[in-house]
Write a protein that holds these residues in place. Structure first.
Motif, short mmCIF file in Angstrom:
data_model
loop_
_atom_site.label_atom_id
_atom_site.label_comp_id
_atom_site.label_asym_id
_atom_site.label_seq_id
_atom_site.Cartn_x
_atom_site.Cartn_y
_atom_site.Cartn_z
N UNK A 138 0.82 -1.21 0.00
CA UNK A 138 0.00 0.00 0.00
C UNK A 138 0.86 1.26 0.00
N UNK A 139 2.03 1.21 0.62
CA UNK A 139 2.92 2.38 0.59
C UNK A 139 3.51 2.57 -0.82
N UNK A 140 3.85 1.48 -1.48
CA UNK A 140 4.33 1.58 -2.87
C UNK A 140 3.21 2.13 -3.74
N UNK A 141 2.01 1.60 -3.59
CA UNK A 141 0.88 2.08 -4.39
C UNK A 141 0.56 3.54 -4.08
N UNK A 142 0.66 3.94 -2.81
CA UNK A 142 0.45 5.35 -2.45
C UNK A 142 1.39 6.24 -3.26
N UNK A 143 2.66 5.84 -3.32
CA UNK A 143 3.65 6.66 -4.02
C UNK A 143 3.46 6.61 -5.53
N UNK A 144 3.15 5.44 -6.08
CA UNK A 144 2.91 5.34 -7.52
C UNK A 144 1.71 6.21 -7.91
N UNK A 145 0.66 6.17 -7.11
CA UNK A 145 -0.52 6.98 -7.39
C UNK A 145 -0.22 8.47 -7.24
N UNK A 146 0.81 8.79 -6.46
CA UNK A 146 1.19 10.18 -6.25
C UNK A 146 2.23 10.64 -7.28
N UNK A 147 2.53 9.78 -8.27
CA UNK A 147 3.40 10.19 -9.36
C UNK A 147 4.84 9.73 -9.27
N UNK A 148 5.20 9.01 -8.23
CA UNK A 148 6.55 8.46 -8.11
C UNK A 148 6.56 7.11 -8.81
N UNK A 149 6.93 7.09 -10.07
CA UNK A 149 6.77 5.88 -10.87
C UNK A 149 8.07 5.17 -11.20
N UNK A 150 9.18 5.82 -10.93
CA UNK A 150 10.48 5.22 -11.27
C UNK A 150 11.07 4.51 -10.06
N UNK A 151 11.79 3.42 -10.36
CA UNK A 151 12.35 2.56 -9.32
C UNK A 151 13.16 3.39 -8.31
N UNK A 152 14.08 4.22 -8.81
CA UNK A 152 14.95 4.97 -7.90
C UNK A 152 14.16 5.95 -7.04
N UNK A 153 13.08 6.53 -7.58
CA UNK A 153 12.24 7.43 -6.78
C UNK A 153 11.56 6.66 -5.65
N UNK A 154 11.04 5.48 -5.99
CA UNK A 154 10.35 4.66 -4.99
C UNK A 154 11.33 4.18 -3.92
N UNK A 155 12.48 3.72 -4.36
CA UNK A 155 13.49 3.23 -3.42
C UNK A 155 13.92 4.33 -2.45
N UNK A 156 14.22 5.50 -2.97
CA UNK A 156 14.68 6.62 -2.16
C UNK A 156 13.55 7.12 -1.23
N UNK A 157 12.36 7.28 -1.77
CA UNK A 157 11.26 7.84 -0.99
C UNK A 157 10.77 6.92 0.12
N UNK A 158 10.84 5.63 -0.11
CA UNK A 158 10.34 4.68 0.88
C UNK A 158 11.43 4.16 1.82
N UNK A 159 12.69 4.27 1.38
CA UNK A 159 13.77 3.69 2.18
C UNK A 159 13.71 2.18 2.20
N UNK A 160 13.27 1.60 1.11
CA UNK A 160 13.09 0.16 0.98
C UNK A 160 14.31 -0.45 0.29
N UNK A 161 14.68 -1.66 0.67
CA UNK A 161 15.80 -2.35 0.04
C UNK A 161 15.46 -2.64 -1.43
N UNK A 162 16.42 -2.51 -2.33
CA UNK A 162 16.16 -2.74 -3.76
C UNK A 162 15.59 -4.13 -4.06
N UNK A 163 16.07 -5.16 -3.38
CA UNK A 163 15.55 -6.51 -3.63
C UNK A 163 14.09 -6.62 -3.21
#
Length: 172
Positions: free
Chosen positions: A26-51
């Motif tokens: 749901x946090x990934x979807x929140x960000x995708x719906x908010x326009x963060x669609x690129x892997x590096x944006x999602x990784x940086x914004x969420x602080x999630x491990x790349x794997x």
């Protein structure tokens, strides 16, 4: 460790959790719906491990909530755009925002939901489409649908439900 599958439970809530019930979805979807669609944006914004992000995005693509689209050939880079099904999840995310703002220590002072056209803050209220009544004010219950199996019909039987309520009331 493989988690339990909810697929055979015959309940729309369990079916939804099959697609969006893990820690990050749901946090990934929140960000995708908010326009963060690129892997590096999602990784940086969420602080999630790349794997972990790779795994969750793959699951979201398989579930039909996002589509993967290449935006750079060299090196190959992809963005993740919400599908119609993914955009429909926005209401669930707003419902969680509203509930969290009201019932958790994380209030809406750092994050505010606004109407992008007017800039005004939105106070989300969920209502029944037919009556216009707030769902939180309605005396609602889940009942067995026309295709319910014996387990669901028994579990959601109104008489058994009333009996359980009486037992709880009498115990207090």
């Amino acid at each position: 460790m493989r988690r339990k599958s909810f697929q055979g439970m015959g309940c729309p809530i369990a079916g939804a959790l099959e697609h969006v019930g893990d820690w990050w979805t749901l946090l990934i979807m929140r960000d995708v719906l908010d326009g963060y669609t690129r892997f590096d944006e999602l990784e940086r914004g969420l602080g999630i491990a790349p794997t972990m992000l790779t795994s969750r995005l793959r699951t979201l693509v398989e579930a039909g909530l996002v589509e993967r689209a290449q935006y750079s050939a060299s090196p190959p880079r992809y963005e993740y755009r919400p599908t119609t099904s993914g955009r429909d999840l926005a209401a669930v995310i707003v419902a969680l925002y509203a509930w969290g703002s009201k019932h958790t220590a994380v209030r809406n002072s750092q994050v505010t939901l606004v109407d992008q056209d007017s800039g005004r803050e939105i106070d989300p209220v969920f209502v029944d489409r037919h009556s216009g009544r707030r769902l939180s004010e309605m005396n609602s219950a889940f009942l067995a649908g026309p295709e319910a199996d014996t387990f669901i019909r028994t579990r959601l039987d109104p008489e058994l439900r009333a009996s359980r309520r009486r037992r709880r009331r009498d115990a207090h």
